[in-house]
Write a protein that holds these residues in place. Structure first.
Motif, short mmCIF file in Angstrom:
data_model
loop_
_atom_site.label_atom_id
_atom_site.label_comp_id
_atom_site.label_asym_id
_atom_site.label_seq_id
_atom_site.Cartn_x
_atom_site.Cartn_y
_atom_site.Cartn_z
N GLY B 112 0.78 -1.24 0.00
CA GLY B 112 0.00 0.00 0.00
C GLY B 112 0.81 1.28 0.00
N ALA B 113 2.12 1.18 -0.20
CA ALA B 113 2.94 2.40 -0.22
C ALA B 113 2.75 3.12 -1.55
CB ALA B 113 4.41 2.05 0.00
N GLY B 114 2.39 2.35 -2.59
CA GLY B 114 2.17 2.95 -3.90
C GLY B 114 3.22 2.56 -4.92
N LYS B 115 3.75 1.34 -4.81
CA LYS B 115 4.82 0.92 -5.73
C LYS B 115 4.36 0.85 -7.18
CE LYS B 115 5.35 -2.68 -3.35
NZ LYS B 115 4.58 -2.10 -2.25
N THR B 116 3.21 0.21 -7.40
CA THR B 116 2.80 -0.02 -8.77
C THR B 116 2.52 1.30 -9.50
OG1 THR B 116 1.86 -2.11 -8.05
CG2 THR B 116 1.20 -1.34 -10.20
N VAL B 133 11.22 1.96 -22.57
CA VAL B 133 11.08 1.46 -21.20
C VAL B 133 10.25 0.18 -21.17
CG1 VAL B 133 10.36 2.08 -18.87
CG2 VAL B 133 11.03 3.87 -20.45
N LEU B 134 10.67 -0.73 -20.27
CA LEU B 134 9.89 -1.95 -20.05
C LEU B 134 9.53 -2.03 -18.58
CD1 LEU B 134 8.95 -4.74 -21.23
CD2 LEU B 134 11.09 -5.65 -20.35
N LEU B 135 8.25 -2.26 -18.29
CA LEU B 135 7.84 -2.50 -16.91
C LEU B 135 7.75 -4.00 -16.69
CD1 LEU B 135 4.97 0.14 -16.68
CD2 LEU B 135 6.99 0.09 -15.21
N CYS B 136 8.27 -4.47 -15.57
CA CYS B 136 8.23 -5.90 -15.32
C CYS B 136 7.42 -6.17 -14.06
CB CYS B 136 9.65 -6.43 -15.16
SG CYS B 136 9.68 -8.16 -14.74
N ALA B 137 6.34 -6.96 -14.18
CA ALA B 137 5.42 -7.21 -13.08
C ALA B 137 5.88 -8.40 -12.25
CB ALA B 137 4.01 -7.45 -13.62
N GLN B 148 -3.10 -4.74 -12.79
CA GLN B 148 -3.01 -3.30 -12.55
C GLN B 148 -1.86 -2.70 -13.37
OE1 GLN B 148 -2.40 -2.22 -8.44
NE2 GLN B 148 -2.32 -0.03 -8.89
N LEU B 149 -0.71 -3.36 -13.33
CA LEU B 149 0.44 -2.84 -14.07
C LEU B 149 0.19 -2.91 -15.57
CD1 LEU B 149 3.18 -1.65 -13.26
CD2 LEU B 149 4.22 -3.84 -13.79
N ILE B 150 -0.42 -4.03 -16.01
CA ILE B 150 -0.70 -4.16 -17.44
C ILE B 150 -1.64 -3.06 -17.90
CG2 ILE B 150 -1.86 -5.62 -19.17
CD1 ILE B 150 -0.84 -8.05 -17.63
N SER B 151 -2.68 -2.79 -17.10
CA SER B 151 -3.63 -1.78 -17.58
C SER B 151 -3.02 -0.38 -17.50
CB SER B 151 -4.97 -1.91 -16.86
OG SER B 151 -5.02 -1.13 -15.73
N LEU B 152 -2.16 -0.14 -16.52
CA LEU B 152 -1.45 1.14 -16.49
C LEU B 152 -0.55 1.26 -17.73
CD1 LEU B 152 -0.47 1.46 -12.72
CD2 LEU B 152 -1.93 2.99 -14.00
N GLY B 153 0.12 0.16 -18.06
CA GLY B 153 0.99 0.15 -19.23
C GLY B 153 0.22 0.47 -20.49
N PHE B 190 11.37 -2.82 -12.35
CA PHE B 190 10.80 -4.02 -11.75
C PHE B 190 9.86 -3.62 -10.61
CE2 PHE B 190 14.81 -5.34 -13.59
CZ PHE B 190 14.48 -6.53 -14.23
N ASP B 191 8.59 -4.04 -10.72
CA ASP B 191 7.62 -3.78 -9.67
C ASP B 191 7.53 -5.03 -8.80
OD1 ASP B 191 5.54 -2.78 -8.15
OD2 ASP B 191 3.99 -3.48 -9.54
N THR B 192 7.88 -4.92 -7.53
CA THR B 192 7.83 -6.10 -6.66
C THR B 192 6.59 -6.05 -5.78
OG1 THR B 192 9.09 -5.00 -4.91
CG2 THR B 192 10.34 -6.21 -6.57
N ALA B 193 6.30 -7.18 -5.13
CA ALA B 193 5.14 -7.24 -4.24
C ALA B 193 5.43 -6.47 -2.97
CB ALA B 193 4.82 -8.69 -3.90
#
Lengths: 311, 447
Positions: B112-116, B133-137, B148-153, B190-193
């Protein structure tokens, strides 16, 4: 693992928790004096209780020390415990309305809070709990703003075997509520849980949107029993009080869910919120599993805070 | 907010009591440092950090001339402010870019800090310098985190690498890097959990990811509303990983953000960015001076000025300034000004940035945004001639304008009066020497 154990194990992981320090301080002093109170005040502030409430607690104890002529510093420990307990008392063991006094019509739970406090997760856990109690639960996906919020809630709804009403990303959340209420009545559900998008309490327009959601629900479900809960992150500091206040002013709150208590934060902020706003804490979140939502018990909470920690 | 006033007001009231005594004694200084301490604690700065901070301030205060000074309050605030700025980190630091492509950034933090969302914002910022740029989920735990990351992308047209059915983050990260190499990607984020710092299993996973990826930056994402616990969190992450920088989120709320100071002083790592809203562009570099003012509750004049500069057309502003000075300011200009003001966002936000305007005072103020639209409508209902010469506006014209703008004659009158008042005020400002002294004639208008 009981709630008490879980809290304790969380506390053990911190080397400097509040009580370790309270005991340290008390042991240092042979007699009760101003310096002792000053140090205790600081400790209370460290647990995120907030200055005003910390000062209030210390003043109360000072008064009692005077009237009861207490001279032993060790007595102070007990008095502190009592004082905090008293503040939290009003919020002890308050189960959800829909469990304690179910409505003949429909029970509605509206969940609000700022971003990232754990609203969706808490809804999932609540739904599962209600399902276990034999309630027929339906969930409304009111967070139409954040990407994939609907999908996230849907996973939880499936886990909790609850019906799920959704529109699409970007839809009007009030319209989702409208449909969800109709569906709840038609399908003969007992409890409707409404998710809302996380919003900072300082965003006027978003708070207005929330008021609208609230109005629509009250209009469409006139005979329903409505309970409004705010989700508060235990790691947050003094700002949580401001948040609770703003949401309370906007729609009127019935209770708090305190999440993320499984970390090292003590959630002292709820002591502050309870004192200043008199909103009871209903549940605490102590983990990511579906049953990691426990009833809040103020005595256990204070006990866990004051548990001696072996070092 | 109860007990939530800025340090400057608090010190102000102490100093007021001291007036007449002629001089500040050492015991007064103790009281003053106590106030500073409480102000910092209220801003959620960690207690230990406050303690070291106070002793540093004390040292400086004793060494300087505060006790003899006529304005000890301001002197102390200056010392506190300077010390805060120093501790928050001197200059704002840029992202490290790898000499061997791709540059790799790993984001981590609590739930909930807001990483994604931050990943998405960061990707947009990097893309601005025409990078691929590449985002990695890598958040395989939270339901729908990958979605969430895919739809933001998709929204931002940034490529996202994900393997929805794979729970092995190490594998996903490895594949993502292969993919990046094949497709000539410049930057991977890289977006981590989200994970608790005491969750050994997940922390271990993070360590493995770090070893595999060998990121150029490991960025810790911290919620600016975090309380005293911020130090525990920052310390655990920093002990385990090579944190290179911090991103503070949710600074668009009204939190003082003392966590910034806690995290900075515990880890010693620079705060690189802050997020100030839900839109992708609400992502800014970090400026220590501004954060210091915020923690002390002294308003954020710099941000205000910057905001004004960003949204105001410079040429127009210069023209406006000239007009104001020569008193040839017309309703047409007034309209322009209203429009520019609207561009700067909600007025409450602007007011909050002004020094001396504290939360308490703002509580009663409810600026009606619609009022601006209404004023605009009224002016727009006037003819060009009328706008340039309001004296033309007789009763019948006013009636026409009211009807045209859907308001009342009273509302029209009010606008005209406001306009006259404003002109009068500006005249005073630009006049050579006002009663109050010299500062006015040098004053440049902020727009």
């Amino acid at each position: 693992m009981s709630f008490f154990d879980k809290l304790k194990s969380g506390l053990k992981k911190t080397k400097d928790n509040m009580v370790g320090k309270i005991d340290d301080v008390i042991k240092k002093f042979i007699k009760i004096d101003e310096e002792l109170f000053e140090e205790l005040l600081e400790i209370l502030i460290i647990s995120d209780i907030g200055y005003e409430t910390a000062e209030y607690i210390i003043e109360e104890i000072k008064d009692k020390v005077k009237t009861k002529r207490v001279t032993d510093p060790l007595e102070i420990r007990k008095m502190l415990k009592e004082e905090i307990n008293q503040i939290l008392q009003s919020s002890s063991d308050k189960e959800l309305k829909c469990i304690k006094h179910p409505s003949d019509d429909l029970d509605i739970i509206i969940v609000v809070g700022i971003n990232g406090t754990g609203k969706t997760t808490s809804i999932g856990k609540m739904a599962s709990k209600l399902n276990d109690l034999g309630k027929k639960v339906i969930i409304a996906a009111g967070d139409t703003f954040r990407a994939a919020a609907i999908e996230q809630l849907e996973v939880w709804a499936n886990r909790a075997q609850a019906d799920f009403i959704k529109h699409f990303s970007g839809a009007d959340p009030s319209a989702v509520m409208f449909d969800a209420i109709n569906a709840a009545y038609k399908r003969g559900k007992n409890v409707l849980i409404c998710d809302t998008a996380g919003r900072l309490h300082t965003k006027k327009n978003l708070m207005e949107e929330l008021k609208k959601i609230d109005r629509i629900i009250q209009r469409e479900a006139m005979n329903a029993q409505i309970e409004k809960l705010i989700v508060i992150d235990a790691t947050s500091g003094n700002n949580a009080l401001v948040q609770a206040k703003a949401f309370h002013e906007a729609i009127g709150l019935d209770g708090i869910i305190l999440t993320k208590l499984d970390g090292t934060a003590k959630g002292g902020i709820i002591i502050n919120i309870c004192r200043q706003l008199q909103i009871p804490v209903k549940y605490i979140g102590v983990g990511e599993k579906i049953d990691d939502l426990r009833l809040f018990n103020s005595e256990e909470f204070v006990d866990a805070l004051f548990e001696e920690v072996p070092r | 907010m109860a007990a939530f006033e800025g340090l400057s007001e608090k010190l102000g009231s102490i100093i007021k009591n001291l007036r007449g005594k002629g001089r500040v004694t050492e015991s007064d200084l103790t009281e003053i440092t106590r106030e500073i301490k409480l102000a910092l604690l209220e801003a959620d700065v960690n207690y230990k950090v406050v303690k070291t901070f106070i002793s540093a301030v004390n040292e400086k205060a004793i060494g300087s001339e505060i006790l003899k000074s006529l304005t000890p309050g301001q002197q102390i605030i200056k010392i506190v402010n300077d010390q805060l700025v120093e501790l928050l980190g001197g200059q704002n630091e840029k992202l490290k870019i790898s000499s061997k492509l791709p540059s790799k950034y790993l984001l981590c933090g609590l739930q909930g800090a807001g990483k994604t969302s931050t990943c998405a914002k960061l990707s947009v910022l990097i893309r601005k310098s025409s990078k691929k740029v590449l985002l990695c989920a890598l958040d395989v735990y939270r339901p729908a985190a990958i979605d969430q990351l895919i739809s933001l992308g998709k929204q931002l047209s940034v490529e996202v690498y994900s393997e929805p059915d794979n729970k092995n983050v190490i594998q996903i990260a490895r594949n993502a890097m292969k993919h990046a190499e094949k497709n000539m990607i410049d930057t991977i984020i890289f977006d981590t959990a989200g994970r608790l710092h005491i969750d050994d299993l997940l922390m271990d996973e993070l360590k493995q990811l770090e070893q595999l990826i060998k990121p150029d930056e490991v960025l810790l994402v911290v919620d600016s509303m975090t309380g005293q616990d911020a130090v525990n969190v920052a310390k655990s992450f920093n002990d385990l990983l090579e944190i290179t920088g911090i991103i503070l989120t949710k600074l668009d709320g009204d939190t003082r953000g003392g966590a910034a100071l806690s995290v900075k002083s515990i880890t010693g790592k620079p705060i690189k960015f802050i997020t100030t809203g839900e839109k992708v562009n609400d992502f800014e570099s970090f400026y220590p001076e501004r954060m210091a003012s915020r923690i002390l509750g002294m308003g954020d004049v710099l941000s205000l000025i910057e905001k004004a500069q960003e949204n105001f057309d410079v040429e127009k502003a210069q023209e406006m300034e000239r007009k104001l000075r020569t008193s040839s300011f017309t309703l047409e200009d007034f309209l322009d000004q209203l429009e520019q003001m609207k561009n700067m966002g909600p007025i409450e936000n602007l007011l909050g940035m002004l020094p001396g305007v504290n939360q308490k005072a703002l509580n009663g103020v409810n600026v009606d945004e619609k009022q601006i639209s209404r004023s605009k409508a009224i002016i727009q209902s006037m003819t060009k001639k009328e706008r340039n010469n309001p004296k033309l506006l007789d009763a019948s014209r006013r009636k026409r304008i009211a009807a045209g703008s859907g308001t009342t004659v009273q509302a029209v009158n009010k606008i005209l009066k406001d306009f006259e008042n404003m002109k009068l005020m500006m005249k005073q400002f630009s006049g050579n020497k006002g009663k109050k002294g010299k500062s006015f004639n040098k004053m440049k208008l902020p727009f």
